[in-house]
Motif scaffolding. Structure first.
Motif, PDB file in Angstrom:
ATOM      1  N   LYS A 119       0.768  -1.252  -0.220  1.00 37.77           N
ATOM      2  CA  LYS A 119      -0.090  -0.132  -0.113  1.00 37.77           C
ATOM      3  C   LYS A 119       0.944   1.220   0.033  1.00 37.77           C
ATOM      4  O   LYS A 119       0.155   2.107  -0.341  1.00 37.77           O
ATOM      5  CB  LYS A 119      -0.894  -0.069   1.239  1.00 37.77           C
ATOM      6  N   GLY A 120       2.319   1.258   0.143  1.00 42.07           N
ATOM      7  CA  GLY A 120       2.876   2.430   0.289  1.00 42.07           C
ATOM      8  C   GLY A 120       4.341   2.065   0.443  1.00 42.07           C
ATOM      9  O   GLY A 120       4.872   0.837   0.737  1.00 42.07           O
ATOM     10  N   CYS A 121       5.185   3.067   0.475  1.00 38.12           N
ATOM     11  CA  CYS A 121       6.517   3.031   0.781  1.00 38.12           C
ATOM     12  C   CYS A 121       7.062   3.845   2.135  1.00 38.12           C
ATOM     13  O   CYS A 121       6.094   4.596   2.606  1.00 38.12           O
ATOM     14  CB  CYS A 121       7.546   3.476  -0.396  1.00 38.12           C
ATOM     15  N   ILE A 122       8.399   3.521   2.446  1.00 38.06           N
ATOM     16  CA  ILE A 122       8.465   4.142   3.864  1.00 38.06           C
ATOM     17  C   ILE A 122       8.755   5.602   3.726  1.00 38.06           C
ATOM     18  O   ILE A 122       8.475   6.541   4.713  1.00 38.06           O
ATOM     19  CB  ILE A 122       9.820   3.767   4.183  1.00 38.06           C
ATOM     20  N   CYS A 123       8.824   6.242   2.418  1.00 42.15           N
ATOM     21  CA  CYS A 123       8.750   7.670   2.287  1.00 42.15           C
ATOM     22  C   CYS A 123       7.487   8.207   2.352  1.00 42.15           C
ATOM     23  O   CYS A 123       7.473   9.287   2.628  1.00 42.15           O
ATOM     24  CB  CYS A 123       9.347   8.006   1.030  1.00 42.15           C
ATOM     25  N   PHE A 164       8.836   9.555   8.136  1.00 42.21           N
ATOM     26  CA  PHE A 164       9.996   9.402   7.503  1.00 42.21           C
ATOM     27  C   PHE A 164       9.992  10.235   5.998  1.00 42.21           C
ATOM     28  O   PHE A 164      10.885  10.101   5.231  1.00 42.21           O
ATOM     29  CB  PHE A 164      10.132   7.725   7.132  1.00 42.21           C
ATOM     30  N   LYS A 165       8.914  11.032   6.034  1.00 41.93           N
ATOM     31  CA  LYS A 165       8.441  11.846   4.783  1.00 41.93           C
ATOM     32  C   LYS A 165       9.889  12.563   4.550  1.00 41.93           C
ATOM     33  O   LYS A 165      10.266  12.856   3.218  1.00 41.93           O
ATOM     34  CB  LYS A 165       7.268  12.473   4.701  1.00 41.93           C
ATOM     35  N   ASP A 166      10.382  13.164   5.272  1.00 46.18           N
ATOM     36  CA  ASP A 166      11.407  14.202   5.116  1.00 46.18           C
ATOM     37  C   ASP A 166      12.818  13.775   5.222  1.00 46.18           C
ATOM     38  O   ASP A 166      14.000  14.306   5.547  1.00 46.18           O
ATOM     39  CB  ASP A 166      11.335  15.342   6.176  1.00 46.18           C
ATOM     40  N   ARG A 167      13.054  12.182   5.231  1.00 52.06           N
ATOM     41  CA  ARG A 167      14.452  11.790   5.179  1.00 52.06           C
ATOM     42  C   ARG A 167      14.886  11.457   3.886  1.00 52.06           C
ATOM     43  O   ARG A 167      16.012  10.812   3.979  1.00 52.06           O
ATOM     44  CB  ARG A 167      14.035  10.313   5.966  1.00 52.06           C
ATOM     45  N   GLY A 168      14.237  11.790   2.824  1.00 47.70           N
ATOM     46  CA  GLY A 168      14.897  11.497   1.526  1.00 47.70           C
ATOM     47  C   GLY A 168      15.108  10.092   1.275  1.00 47.70           C
ATOM     48  O   GLY A 168      15.747   9.670   0.155  1.00 47.70           O
ATOM     49  N   PHE A 169      14.135   9.362   1.662  1.00 45.17           N
ATOM     50  CA  PHE A 169      14.244   8.024   1.082  1.00 45.17           C
ATOM     51  C   PHE A 169      13.370   7.978  -0.300  1.00 45.17           C
ATOM     52  O   PHE A 169      12.604   8.773  -0.756  1.00 45.17           O
ATOM     53  CB  PHE A 169      13.358   6.997   2.109  1.00 45.17           C
ATOM     54  N   SER A 170      13.776   6.857  -1.021  1.00 51.94           N
ATOM     55  CA  SER A 170      13.412   6.559  -2.409  1.00 51.94           C
ATOM     56  C   SER A 170      12.033   6.082  -2.546  1.00 51.94           C
ATOM     57  O   SER A 170      11.699   5.302  -1.505  1.00 51.94           O
ATOM     58  CB  SER A 170      14.306   6.075  -3.266  1.00 51.94           C
ATOM     59  N   ARG A 171      11.318   6.334  -3.630  1.00 56.14           N
ATOM     60  CA  ARG A 171       9.938   5.630  -3.724  1.00 56.14           C
ATOM     61  C   ARG A 171      10.391   4.406  -4.527  1.00 56.14           C
ATOM     62  O   ARG A 171      10.936   4.524  -5.578  1.00 56.14           O
ATOM     63  CB  ARG A 171       8.916   6.512  -4.359  1.00 56.14           C
ATOM     64  N   ILE A 172       9.991   3.145  -4.023  1.00 58.29           N
ATOM     65  CA  ILE A 172      10.338   1.968  -4.810  1.00 58.29           C
ATOM     66  C   ILE A 172       8.969   1.713  -5.626  1.00 58.29           C
ATOM     67  O   ILE A 172       7.827   1.451  -5.068  1.00 58.29           O
ATOM     68  CB  ILE A 172      10.378   0.831  -3.761  1.00 58.29           C
ATOM     69  N   GLU A 173       9.476   1.734  -6.843  1.00 61.61           N
ATOM     70  CA  GLU A 173       8.206   1.449  -7.955  1.00 61.61           C
ATOM     71  C   GLU A 173       8.259   0.096  -8.414  1.00 61.61           C
ATOM     72  O   GLU A 173       9.372  -0.606  -8.347  1.00 61.61           O
ATOM     73  CB  GLU A 173       8.589   2.364  -9.291  1.00 61.61           C
TER      74      GLU A 173
END
Length: 266
Positions: free
Chosen positions: A248-252, A257-266
């Motif tokens: 349903k979603g990624c860690i970002c 964790f939104k402002d941590r700069g993690f990538s969205r895994i597609e």
């Protein structure tokens, strides 16, 4: 060394969660066979009254089965790089453990150990420990009733039980991810003997599980971004609590964790 799987107790349609419910039973029951026999009785069932050469082959096959299943099932987390034990020194240690736990016939002495080792490391023989076998090979060679006792005895020898799944598609999806990740660290799965190559029971090319590959790999790749900060169990829990459970979603997307700069895994 081998490690027993530490699995998350969360409600995901994923092998890691479904197997967790079996973990306690498997780890507690190391001294008891599936039929309630102690391991000396299981060893007698597997090894007694065999000609010498046949005993050597069966000992080798038990070791090879354990080596293959250690790659599939072992590790405290999906990313744990196991010490993939199949080498000559590992086989010698295995025989020593069998002897120390009194699982071998009384006639199995130092000379027998040397003969068994010679057969195990001969790359031209059917029982070379550098060639993988799996449960299907055991079923064909000895019969399906031998798989559980051999797994049980291997768990006793190495002091670890694995949690086995009834869903080969989930195992296959995770296994394809593992093979890629492990290869980057220099860990490669043992090959089958030339001329005996075939797709394993977990190979998704035998099934229609490609959608599971994508879902599982996306989940595992996303967790890898925070693996140094939390366990997989913790990751699954916080994602579920945030309504971002499996797929349903990624860690970002998580508010913390939104402002941590993690990538969205597609």
């Amino acid at each position: 060394m081998y490690g027993a799987i530490s699995l998350p107790m969360v409600k995901y349609p994923l092998i890691l969660s479904t197997l967790a419910q079996q973990a306690q039973k498997n780890c507690i029951a190391l001294a008891i066979d599936v039929d309630g026999k102690d391991h000396k009785a299981v060893a007698d069932q597997l090894f007694s009254n065999l000609p010498k050469d046949e005993l050597y082959k069966r000992l080798i096959d038990l070791f090879r089965l354990r080596a293959e299943e250690s790659f599939i099932y072992s590790g405290p987390q999906p990313f744990w790089i196991l010490e993939y034990r199949w080498r000559d020194q590992d086989f010698e240690e295995y025989l020593e453990k069998c002897s120390a736990k009194e699982l071998l016939p009384v006639w199995f002495d130092k000379a027998s150990k040397a003969e068994c080792r010679t057969l195990a490391i001969d790359s031209h023989q059917e029982w070379f420990i550098g060639h993988a076998i799996d449960e299907e090979d055991i079923e064909r060679r000895y019969g399906i009733k031998y798989v559980k006792p051999m797994r049980s005895l291997a768990a006793h020898v190495f002091d670890h039980a694995f949690e086995y799944s009834e869903d080969p598609e989930d195992i296959g999806a995770i296994l394809t991810w593992r093979e890629k990740e492990y290869a980057q660290e220099g860990f490669h799965r043992l090959p089958r003997k030339p001329g005996q190559e075939r797709l394993s029971r977990y190979d998704l090319r035998r099934r229609h599980g490609h959608d599971r590959i994508e879902r599982h790999h996306r989940l595992l790749d996303d967790y890898k971004q925070v693996q140094n900060e939390m366990s997989f169990d913790e990751y699954c829990t916080i994602m579920e609590d945030a309504g971002l459970g499996y797929g349903k979603g990624c860690i970002c997307d998580h508010p913390d964790f939104k402002d941590r700069g993690f990538s969205r895994i597609e």
